[in-house]
Design an enzyme around this catalytic site. Structure first.
Site, short mmCIF file in Angstrom:
data_model
loop_
_atom_site.label_atom_id
_atom_site.label_comp_id
_atom_site.label_asym_id
_atom_site.label_seq_id
_atom_site.Cartn_x
_atom_site.Cartn_y
_atom_site.Cartn_z
N ASN A 294 76.08 6.01 0.74
CA ASN A 294 75.46 5.23 1.80
C ASN A 294 76.21 3.95 2.05
OD1 ASN A 294 73.50 4.05 3.61
ND2 ASN A 294 72.78 2.86 1.87
N GLU A 295 75.92 2.91 1.29
CA GLU A 295 76.50 1.59 1.52
C GLU A 295 77.28 1.20 0.28
OE1 GLU A 295 74.45 -1.60 4.46
OE2 GLU A 295 73.67 -1.55 2.42
N GLU B 35 65.25 6.10 8.18
CA GLU B 35 65.10 5.89 6.75
C GLU B 35 63.63 5.73 6.44
OE1 GLU B 35 66.67 3.31 2.94
OE2 GLU B 35 67.34 2.72 4.92
N CYS C 209 69.25 3.11 1.77
CA CYS C 209 69.24 2.83 0.33
C CYS C 209 68.46 3.85 -0.48
CB CYS C 209 68.70 1.43 0.09
SG CYS C 209 69.77 0.12 0.72
#
Length: 656
Positions: free
Chosen positions: A373-374, A45, A242
């Site tokens: 993603n999350e 990331e 993120c």
């Protein structure tokens, strides 16, 4: 004073005298599960200056003047002020991807009377006798200016120089020169001074070292890529994290804007720019010099399967929780379909042709993708179902990774875990950032998971020495040993867990937002943490099948502070046993080896340990905690192992 490994081993053996040997059994012809090629991987990331200022080797910060402060990173020096001698010009209607450039006017400029200086990403790391490639896009309005480029140290001393004499007029042109540095400097700067009279427009001012990975111009820092290649990862997940979601949808990651000519890639702010008040980074942007093509190429270089993660029409739920309306989701879904075409399809297709034009006619053989993603909640499931149907209808064998949220338990996790299994999800992505104790206590987490149906991706994990999102987190031996213990549980359950990766991957010592991290870098150097060596030892000793390993007839998952798992590698013809001693005292183990295949009477044990539970690695001592090898004997079908306190031990024995 740090003890040597040999001293520790002697100490462990001495302490173990008189102890009752803990007895374990490995039945190496009793296959429990296949180990997937993707079992151990890496997660990249762009956080902690991981891309710009990190693995992407560009030395010039704000090279195209697109930061929200157009001259951020640049300093203008002039002996005499002339109104309009240096202007930032915006051509947004003409070029939306790269609207700004700088215009320089000079009249009889001489050495130092008019110059631009770039500070780099917390300085520029330069090496003695190494070549550097300088390039610039230019457009001359009135010829006559010569550009002198200089690398200067902190005192202003010139340590490398070259010069350009642009001659062409008309549309934008590119010109390059190369020169060497005569000194190694951690925090140099680039100075450009103008000589003569004339008017010139400048854009994409760039400086790259020549020792990039595989010698690719405009490429990656070779030392950072080498650390990844040495791990032999089964996959690389990218680009986050993120940043996939963005603070809001306008700053989400859009892969199509990260491919094609560098000067046509549209820069955006990095969401970590202002995420943490305690670690502000106002100059943190994404230039996308490292874009999706480069990610695919990196995966290919290091022998890893690519695992891209795409936005599912949801921004970060911790920030804005903005979502795209369902009836406006089509462009997001189309991006996913187009990415598969870009990676895999014929050069006769629209996006396959783009891949070929970038220099890679051969497909990248993409097999999987993450949707979101999350993300969590019914809003995620609603959008996920739309993505899943569209992708599976066109590519039925393509695997999708689905999010189980931010935590490994709780209402959000329970809802998603139940719902995704009901949807027959291919792979469920679980994340855990917890204290070391959690990892020790959860080594048996997957022992009772369903053996059929959805598989698990341990997509982000790291033991936190203090607490999650703490500036005091350190990459200690204690954290690494706890992760190793947990990973024996992942390995033992390889029929459930198909993939795993530590996170975050990289951190710049002067530009980090989050700790702990797997690999630390400065402008010139990089080193692996104790956690890195745990990940590497599992990955390079992955094996092909899990075999039975027990203590008192049960899995070795924390009884008496010992953890263990075993695999065989049919390719290298080896039995590989992994054992963790999480105790503060030495432990003596006797491992009985049962099976029909004859074993060598000699083996090797690799030990990761130190005499201080809080020991870390550093730039001054990059291998304070690092693996050490020692020969061992196999006698009577048994191995005697004296495990040092707080140690990770990997035993390798040839199968004859």
């Amino acid at each position: 004073m740090k003890k040597s490994l040999s001293a520790l081993l002697i100490f462990a053996a001495t302490c173990a005298i008189g102890q009752t040997k803990k007895k374990y059994n490995v039945q190496y012809d009793e296959i429990k599960a296949d180990v997937q090629p993707t079992m151990w991987g890496v997660f990249f990331e762009d956080i902690n200056m991981g891309a710009d200022g990190g693995i992407y080797a560009e030395l010039v910060k704000n090279r195209s003047f697109e930061f929200y402060k157009p001259l951020m990173g640049w300093t203008i020096k002039r002996d005499k002020f002339n109104e309009g001698d240096i202007l930032v010009v915006n051509r947004k209607d003409e070029n939306t991807a790269n609207p700004r450039y700088i215009r320089v006017k000079a009249n009889n400029a001489v050495n130092g009377s008019l110059s631009l200086t770039n500070e780099g990403f917390r300085g520029m790391g330069v090496k003695k006798d190494l070549g550097y490639d300088f390039s610039v896009m230019y457009r001359q309005k009135s010829p006559g200016l010569k550009l002198h480029t200089e690398l200067v140290d902190s005192t202003g001393k010139v340590i490398g120089a070259g010069e350009l004499s642009p001659s062409e007029t008309g549309d934008w042109k590119k010109q390059s020169i190369s020169f060497k540095s005569n000194a190694t400097v951690q925090k140099a700067k680039l100075n450009i001074w103008f000589e003569g009279s004339g008017e010139i427009d400048l854009d994409m001012i760039s400086l790259f070292p020549q020792d990039t990975w595989k010698g690719r111009k405009g490429g990656f820092r070779s030392d950072m890529v080498q650390l990844l290649a040495d791990m032999k990862p089964g996959f690389i997940r990218f680009p986050g994290g993120c940043i996939v979601e963005g603070h809001e949808l306008s700053t989400r990651y859009q892969w199509k804007k990260t491919i094609g000519p560098i000067e046509e890639r549209q820069l955006i702010i990095n969401r970590w720019n202002t995420e943490f008040a305690h670690r502000p980074a106002p100059d943190y942007f994404q230039t996308f010099g490292l874009g999706f093509f480069e990610y695919f190429q990196l995966a290919e270089d290091i022998g890893a399967q690519p695992l891209p993660i795409l936005n599912c029409g949801m921004a970060c739920q911790f920030n804005t929780a903005e979502v795209a309306a369902i009836d406006e989701l089509d462009p997001y879904v189309q991006d996913a379909l187009d990415l598969i075409e870009f990676a895999n399809d014929s050069t006769d297709t629209k996006w396959g042709k783009v891949r070929a034009e970038m220099g890679h006619p051969k497909p990248f053989n993409l097999k999987m993708m993450g949707v979101g993603n999350e993300n969590w909640g019914p809003q995620y499931v609603e959008r996920l179902k739309i993505f899943t149907k569209a992708i599976k209808d066109k590519y039925p064998d393509f695997k999708l990774v689905n999010s189980s949220g931010t935590d490994p338990d709780g209402e959000r996790f329970d809802y998603l875990n139940t719902t995704l299994r009901g949807m027959k999800a291919d792979i469920i992505d679980e994340h855990y950032y917890r204290r070391p104790e959690w990892f020790l206590q959860n080594a048996s987490r997957y022992d009772n998971y369903p053996r059929n149906g959805s598989k698990i991706f341990a997509g982000e994990y790291a033991a936190q020495s203090d607490k999650t999102v703490s500036v005091d987190n350190k990459n200690t031996l204690q954290c690494a040993i706890a992760e190793a213990a947990f990973m024996t549980g992942l390995e033992r359950n390889a029929d459930v867990v198909n993939m795993a990766s530590y996170a975050p991957l990289f951190a710049h010592i002067d530009g980090w937002q989050w700790t702990p991290d797997l690999i630390w870098v400065d402008n010139l150097n990089s080193y692996g943490t104790p956690d890195y060596y745990v990940q590497k030892l599992f990955s390079v000793n992955k094996g092909t099948q899990v075999v039975a390993m027990t203590g008192d007839g049960k899995a070795i998952a924390g009884t008496d502070g010992i953890f263990g798992s075993a695999v065989v590698d049919r390719k290298s013809k080896e039995l590989i046993i992994k054992m963790v001693n999480s105790n503060a005292s030495a432990q003596n183990a006797e491992i009985s080896l049962g099976g029909k295949v004859k074993l060598s009477k000699n083996g090797v044990v690799t030990v990761l340990s130190a005499d201080n539970l809080n020991q870390t690695n550093s730039f001054q001592a990059p291998k304070a905690v690092s693996p050490q090898d020692k020969a061992i004997k196999i006698s009577g079908g048994k191995v005697s192992l004296a495990m040092t306190p707080n140690s990770f031990n990997v035993i390798k024995i040839k199968m004859l």
